[in-house]
Design an enzyme around this catalytic site. Structure first.
Site, PDB file in Angstrom:
ATOM      1  N   LEU A  77       0.856  -1.189   0.000  1.00 31.80           N
ATOM      2  CA  LEU A  77       0.000   0.000   0.000  1.00 31.80           C
ATOM      3  C   LEU A  77       0.894   1.242   0.000  1.00 31.80           C
ATOM      4  CD1 LEU A  77      -3.096   0.618   0.107  1.00 31.80           C
ATOM      5  CD2 LEU A  77      -2.846   0.948   2.558  1.00 31.80           C
ATOM      6  N   LYS A 103       7.933  -4.541 -13.102  1.00 29.67           N
ATOM      7  CA  LYS A 103       8.698  -4.949 -14.302  1.00 29.67           C
ATOM      8  C   LYS A 103       9.972  -5.684 -13.951  1.00 29.67           C
ATOM      9  CE  LYS A 103      10.949  -1.318 -13.150  1.00 29.67           C
ATOM     10  NZ  LYS A 103      10.527  -0.153 -12.398  1.00 29.67           N
ATOM     11  N   LYS A 132      12.128  -3.076 -19.108  1.00 25.43           N
ATOM     12  CA  LYS A 132      10.858  -2.833 -19.808  1.00 25.43           C
ATOM     13  C   LYS A 132      10.957  -3.256 -21.267  1.00 25.43           C
ATOM     14  CE  LYS A 132       9.628   0.973 -16.714  1.00 25.43           C
ATOM     15  NZ  LYS A 132       9.834   2.427 -16.478  1.00 25.43           N
TER      16      LYS A 132
END
EC number: 1.1.1.3
Lengths: 429, 429
Positions: B11, B105, B205
């Site tokens: 969170l 990623k 990525k």
């Protein structure tokens, strides 16, 4: 591997492209669909017309029913264009239990609710990625990728013909008529380009996007629409001098009073992505509450870009994604009218105003006086030297409403010192 | 309406954004998913840390198992970051029968094959839109919208921190270190920005995108990678003088010998869309055989843009689209390695070369002579006046191979008249 049999209706430019992708790249489509997309039948009006793609024997037919009522065809791609017969073809295909893929924005803009209701009634689906912005997958992006967002505005260059003509007028000072001829010579413009250049094509596409993005049920004819066919190259030059280019934009904006929709030549500041969209490209700028701003650019028309979108729909339909999306989106259903169209008069923005005025003292005072009466404040002024006793006076305003701008222009047009109908266009940062 | 119960792990910035979208916009997510997305549990490490979103009572827990083994949670969003514990969380969630959504990623680039195999084994799915380019939905666009195409090249600005730093160096001539400090002050750069600025983040990525676009199974560590951390502001100025800007690009190109992959500062011609990508934005340019060229631009990071992508995945997963896509794409499966990585030495392109040379006669002849020996032809030369007896000599070449360019630079570096290590960067039209 399982097969999904496909029928095409229409084998013009786009149809040939779709047939080519299905026939030449079966491995690719099968990999993405998880099943073979099998081109079973293609219905055309005239069997003898020369085609630029070769079909296997037995695929071509001039009988619509051989596609629509084929017992094994599961998906029909309507690629014939036009509205009335296309509507009938789609309705009959749905009734015969076929899912439908179409590239026909005019059909959807005119009969979206009826067709989607029919699809729901028959538990079928309609996919239409190719209907807006050609190869730019804006339909899927709006209906799926941005689903966590409330779109708040949507600005598009949705007609490649117009963008090509405008680019020509900008870069070479070519007058509208001549630029249109060149677009026709290069195959960008139709023989009858009326619906492109008068903005109707853009309005039809905007109506579809506005429905997807806002749930707005809008008749495209109700969208305030100005084309580029009355655009004077002089205004392009004035705009350039002030750091702008003119683009034909379709704009949809969520306001507290509903969705503001409009189509028209618009001044766009140079240096931004939208101003740089060149030649026959399309582009869409989306503003949405979670993601912020997204910009998409790509080919808005053409055989293979459009076919790319149609085949993506065929794959999604065969694979089962379209079923999920069509069901949840409830397109053009009664439940989905979540927002009304706002009063166009209340659209807020800056304006480019151009008046042909007498070269006499006090003219600027009179005109700015009228603007002041309408509470329109001026951002910049450009006045060139007069010839023949008159001169163009260009005024850029700060934010005002469309209603005030139009009324002010009417009042100014009535002044003795003003020689011709004022020109007004919206300005976007 | 049916419910799909969701569990979040983590969170932090993104997790809070996701929670906020789920809690505040339940109507929106339900409309798109066809079912309610119900935030059931959120696992965090420290219950007492202050949070910027308020959760209903009973939702927050510091026990991972309360999410992973919750009998009713169907989808787990892994938003904790890091690699090792995240890997364990994803594997355990899949084993417990949960579908997984992740924005991680680094995790995928390191363990994509293992995780996807586990998902297949347990008949579950992994969705990861937020892992690349933040709010730009490039994953869905590659894996779904462009499915009728063979992508032939893919060029991306995939790290907003680097793009911000480069923009700063361009616009204000700020040296690298100072621009980095400003990025940190504005919250664009991490406290430890090493993986951003050394290009590793972009390479991770790019490895994911290359797998989607080409089926290439590439270990991100094998991608030739140069960061911006050694970039001299002088090269930015030389590039500008020649009509270019320098961007950190990840590039994947299909060649007859496989996929050419690289990450590095690259000269991009001014006036094009990629050159105009400003501040912390991300962008991806895709070339594909049917559609032609598409360009996407949007926020590459940030709380709500990333949350937008995560929630789109949650919706797709709950609605059933992810199942279809995950199944057909066969991500990182043995079957999907369709293309190998090409030898980086064979990458073809123009080069920007900069040598610090003695201000003595014959230097240009010597250097261009070496280039000639490597069959490298020169497109333009820029030599400024000397100071302290040496001067920068900038040479732009026509197309050559990476191998020849590197060898030529080694040979040139060995010349007496050359004072420091040559600088070389790729140039893209």
């Amino acid at each position: 591997m399982d097969k999904t049999k496909i029928g095409l209706i229409g084998l013009g430019t786009v149809g040939s492209g779709v047939a080519q992708l299905l026939l030449d790249h079966g491995d690719r489509t099968a990999r993405h669909a998880g099943r073979v997309l099998w081109l079973e039948k293609v219905a055309v009006r005239d069997l003898n017309r020369p085609r630029d793609c070769e079909l296997p024997a037995g695929v071509l037919t001039d009988q619509l029913d051989e596609v629509i009522n084929h017992p094994e065809i599961e998906v029909v791609a309507e690629l014939m264009g036009g509205v009335d017969l296309a509507r009938e073809v789609v309705l009959r295909s749905l009734a015969a239990g076929k899912d439908v893929v179409t590239a026909n924005k005019a059909l959807l803009a005119a009969h979206g609710p009826e067709l989607c209701d029919a699809a729901r009634k028959h538990c079928r689906t309609i996919a239409f990625e190719a209907s807006v912005a050609g190869g730019v997958p804006i339909i899927t992006n709006l209906s799926q990728c941005l689903s966590a967002n409330q779109v708040t505005s949507l600005t598009g260059i949705l007609n490649g013909t117009c963008n090509f003509i405008l680019a020509k007028m900008h870069s070479e000072g070519t007058p509208y008529g001549q630029a249109l001829e060149e677009a026709q010579r290069l195959g960008y413009a139709e023989a009858d380009p009326a619906l492109d250049v008068n903005g109707a094509d853009t309005a039809q596409k905007l109506a579809i996007l506005a429905h997807l993005a806002f749930g707005a049920r809008v008749a495209w004819e109700e969208i305030p629409c100005v084309g580029i066919d009355t655009l004077d190259v002089a205004d392009i030059q004035h705009a350039q001098q002030m750091g702008y280019v003119i683009k034909l934009l379709g704009v949809a904006e969520l306001t507290p009073d509903g969705v503001q929709l409009s189509v028209g030549p618009t001044l766009v500041r140079r240096g931004g992505a939208m101003a740089d969209v060149s030649g026959p490209m399309n582009a869409v700028h989306v503003r949405a509450d979670a993601v912020g701003e997204l910009f998409y650019q790509g080919p808005g028309a053409g055989q293979m870009p459009t076919a790319s979108a149609v085949v993506a729909d065929l794959i999604d339909t065969a694979a089962g994604r379209t079923r999920v999306t069509f069901q949840t989106l409830e397109l053009w259903s009664d439940r989905s009218s979540r927002v009304e169209m706002a009063d166009p008069k209340m659209a807020v923005g800056g304006y480019y105003l151009r008046f042909m005025v007498d070269d006499t003292p006090g003219v600027l005072a009179k005109i700015t006086g009228v603007l002041g009466e309408h509470a329109i404040s001026i951002s910049s002024v450009l006045q060139h030297e007069a010839s023949d006793g008159s001169a163009p006076l260009v005024i850029m305003t700060h934010d005002t409403t469309e209603g005030e701008a139009v009324e002010a222009c009417c009042d100014i047009a009535a002044l003795d010192c003003v020689r011709s109908t004022p020109v007004g266009m919206r300005v976007r940062g």
